[in-house]
Motif scaffolding. Sequence first.
Motif, short mmCIF file in Angstrom:
data_model
loop_
_atom_site.label_atom_id
_atom_site.label_comp_id
_atom_site.label_asym_id
_atom_site.label_seq_id
_atom_site.Cartn_x
_atom_site.Cartn_y
_atom_site.Cartn_z
N ALA A 3 112.37 87.61 117.89
CA ALA A 3 113.74 87.74 118.38
C ALA A 3 113.75 87.83 119.90
CB ALA A 3 114.39 88.97 117.77
N GLU A 4 112.83 88.59 120.44
CA GLU A 4 112.79 88.76 121.89
C GLU A 4 111.56 88.07 122.45
OE1 GLU A 4 115.13 90.35 123.68
OE2 GLU A 4 116.24 90.60 121.80
N ARG A 231 121.28 78.62 115.83
CA ARG A 231 121.23 80.06 115.64
C ARG A 231 120.12 80.46 114.68
NH1 ARG A 231 126.43 83.92 114.90
NH2 ARG A 231 125.36 85.76 115.71
N ASP A 235 115.21 80.97 119.92
CA ASP A 235 115.11 82.24 120.62
C ASP A 235 116.08 82.28 121.79
OD1 ASP A 235 112.90 83.08 119.02
OD2 ASP A 235 111.68 81.68 120.17
N ARG A 236 116.14 81.16 122.50
CA ARG A 236 117.09 81.05 123.61
C ARG A 236 117.86 79.75 123.45
NH1 ARG A 236 115.51 80.86 129.10
NH2 ARG A 236 113.69 79.68 128.41
N PRO A 250 119.57 84.21 125.90
CA PRO A 250 119.04 84.54 124.58
C PRO A 250 120.08 84.21 123.51
CG PRO A 250 118.71 86.36 126.11
CD PRO A 250 119.58 85.37 126.81
N VAL A 251 119.61 83.85 122.33
CA VAL A 251 120.50 83.32 121.31
C VAL A 251 121.58 84.34 120.94
CG1 VAL A 251 118.99 83.99 119.38
CG2 VAL A 251 120.54 82.06 119.13
N GLU A 252 121.21 85.63 120.88
CA GLU A 252 122.20 86.64 120.51
C GLU A 252 123.31 86.71 121.55
OE1 GLU A 252 122.50 88.15 117.69
OE2 GLU A 252 120.76 86.97 117.07
N ASP A 253 122.92 86.71 122.83
CA ASP A 253 123.91 86.80 123.89
C ASP A 253 124.86 85.62 123.84
OD1 ASP A 253 122.47 88.93 124.56
OD2 ASP A 253 121.96 88.31 126.60
N PHE A 255 125.66 83.73 121.35
CA PHE A 255 126.55 83.70 120.20
C PHE A 255 127.50 84.89 120.16
CE2 PHE A 255 123.74 80.40 118.82
CZ PHE A 255 124.52 79.62 118.00
N GLU A 256 127.03 86.05 120.62
CA GLU A 256 127.88 87.24 120.53
C GLU A 256 128.73 87.43 121.78
OE1 GLU A 256 128.26 88.62 117.80
OE2 GLU A 256 126.61 87.56 116.84
N HIS A 422 120.96 85.77 131.91
CA HIS A 422 121.91 84.98 131.12
C HIS A 422 122.81 84.22 132.09
CE1 HIS A 422 125.37 85.05 127.89
NE2 HIS A 422 125.17 83.86 128.43
#
Lengths: 441, 334
Positions: A3-4, A231, A235-236, A250-253, A255-256, A422
Amino acid sequence: MSAETPPTSQPLVSVDGLEKYFWENDSVLDRLFGDEPVAVRAVDGLTFDIHEGETLGLVGESGCGKSTAGETLLRLQEPTDGRVEFDGDNVYDLEGSDLTEFRRDAQVVFQDPFSSLDPRMTIGDIVQQPLDIHDVGPTDERRQRVRDLFERVGLSVDQLDRYPHEFSGGQRQRIGIARALALEPEFLVLDEPTSALDVSVQAQVLNLLADLQDEFDLTYLLISHNLSVIRHICDRVAVMYLGEIVEIGPVEDIFEAPKHPYTEALLASVPRASTDERERDRQTLAGDVPSPRNPPSGCRFRTRCPMVIPPDDLEIDQEDYRAIMNLRERIERRDISLETVGGDEEFEFTDGSIPPADVDAFVDALRERVLDRELPARHAELVDGALAELASTDWDAAGTQLREVYASVCERDRPDLGEDGHPVACHLYADNECETLENVR
Amino acid sequence: MISDRIKSNLSREFRESLLAKVGLVLLVAILIMGLFAPVLATHNPHTTGYFDDDGNAYPPMGVSYDSHQWVDGERVTYTAEPSADHYLGTNNIGQDVFSRLLFGARTSLMVGVFGTGLAVLIGVPFGLVSGYYGGRVDDAMMRVADIMLAFPSLVLALALIGVMGSLTIPIPDPFVFAGVADGMPASTPLPGTVTLVVGLVTWVWFARVARGEAMSIRNEEYVKAARSLGANDREILLKHVLPNSLTPVIVLATIQVAAIILLESSLSYLGFSGTTLSWGYEIQQGQDYLRTAWWVSTVPGIGIVLSVISINLLGDWLRDSLDPNIEGEGGGAG
């Protein structure tokens, strides 16, 4: 898929200012007739790093230059400018054995499993081809390696002597993956590896790719327009629009907490199975992607952006502003048919203008046609002034009037992609524009 | 290289097409005529003269023939009966037309096949390189091809023959060596110059077809894949571009064999063949006698027509079954 990914290590692939233009009207005949070559800016200044073991997603609409970026990065096409460092060496300077080495270490899986396999070769030969080209080991060793690869990607060894047309899309994509893995590469460009496949097969192929990454310590660049694929595996993510990266993180940033209005719009366009879907404020993107022959000045997304920044001294609602910007765009492109205003040849143009008495009626009829909303009085007045210029077909004056009042920072300056964790290329996030963001929202 | 799908296409098209069957039967017949000419022929094609019991020569001799002689100041008509010995009569110097028809088939087929082969050998590599590299290379190479195309092929052929002179290569005849065809010529002359020239004036068609194929194949993803695997241009050309461009080349080749047979006939009619055992030459020989001995010109003429038609019919069959996307009468070559 960790994830990271700590971006501390030396990147495996480092892309710096990559440009790839295609030239139109560039044949001998065109030069003979004096046509200027036109640059199609497919890839216009990409900069990003890919770290060892990570999966970087490259996402964007069709035609934004994703695939060209992937191919240029692998030197399947020569770049117009820029450099790509692989393991510290500039890919475009490689020659001889160094280039051969790079060809072994970096591989590609293509989108279309039907055209990526030579129809006149057996699939065994196709997978063995890389070994033959690089003269790896004796013949029986190569055969054994092909068998191992077939088993690893989930194909039956009995089928070695068959031809590609005898296989389904998913099987063919596995063959393509086996071919890409034959030389034990470090880095794979996956160019829409699942978009030609049935939904049920997509997940299988994605899971296979994920397993292979863990097993062989692979680094991926995944090119896709499919956000759920991105997604699932990345990872990025780097978001591309018209040849440029507008946001990377990063993928979470992404998307969220997407920052760029384009990313937000992309995410909003993904259908969701949820009951609050009806209430969701869907910012679907209006208009078409502009042509890469003549991209918009400043921020390339400004022609479709729902959050264009108005000039500091202007009080205006975003939707009114968008309507005026669109009108200005049409005036500057002279994309309004003045002769048909009002219908039935109501207004007669003599020497390019209509009789002064008719001007007010003309402006009313024209406004009716080109604006679909009621503007506040102040802006309506300004717009009417510009439209009145069109009564004498003075396009330039009309454009200038609107530009003087409404010109945005988004069209003047090209936003930079920042450096932090980011980065995003948008004026909303430029240091001195922090309060603007609040205004616009 | 020939997949099952292609095989099944070929046999299906063949079953459905009457014309393909006609073409095949005709072509096989002509091939047998040419291959076994020394065995099938009734006379040595070079032997001149037909003499009756009294030693009088009666050329030309047909299925029935009246000859006139003045005997004691009076015109006497002799009628020569149809001769079982000369199925198709003789020509003006008494050579057997049937035997010459068989040997003429050899010349036509040899020139057609070898000439096409030469054109393929020159044109296909030229076109593949031109189309694969594109850009300036393509511009330069295709202008050369355009210049070739600008000349009428017959005029160009005559000019080339004029420059090169006439050369024939005698090819020894295996039947005569084996002793099964006594009295037949020991070798068949291959008109070398003509073969070379027809190859030189038709290679452009192959170059253009191969170029078009190469241009589309070079953008195929399997070519990109090969390049990303590190294959060089030569490997890509030989391994991917050449095999995948062969289908239209094969179709064109069949049509070109027919076109070259016609061209060879024209050349030999004009007397540039280098051999007298040629259908075109026969037509030219017989044209002075068309009123009295029509068969001398007509028989080789029918030979030309039937061989060209049969090859074209087979070419259509190949085209339809190898490439279902091309409809109707296309080609435009020759």
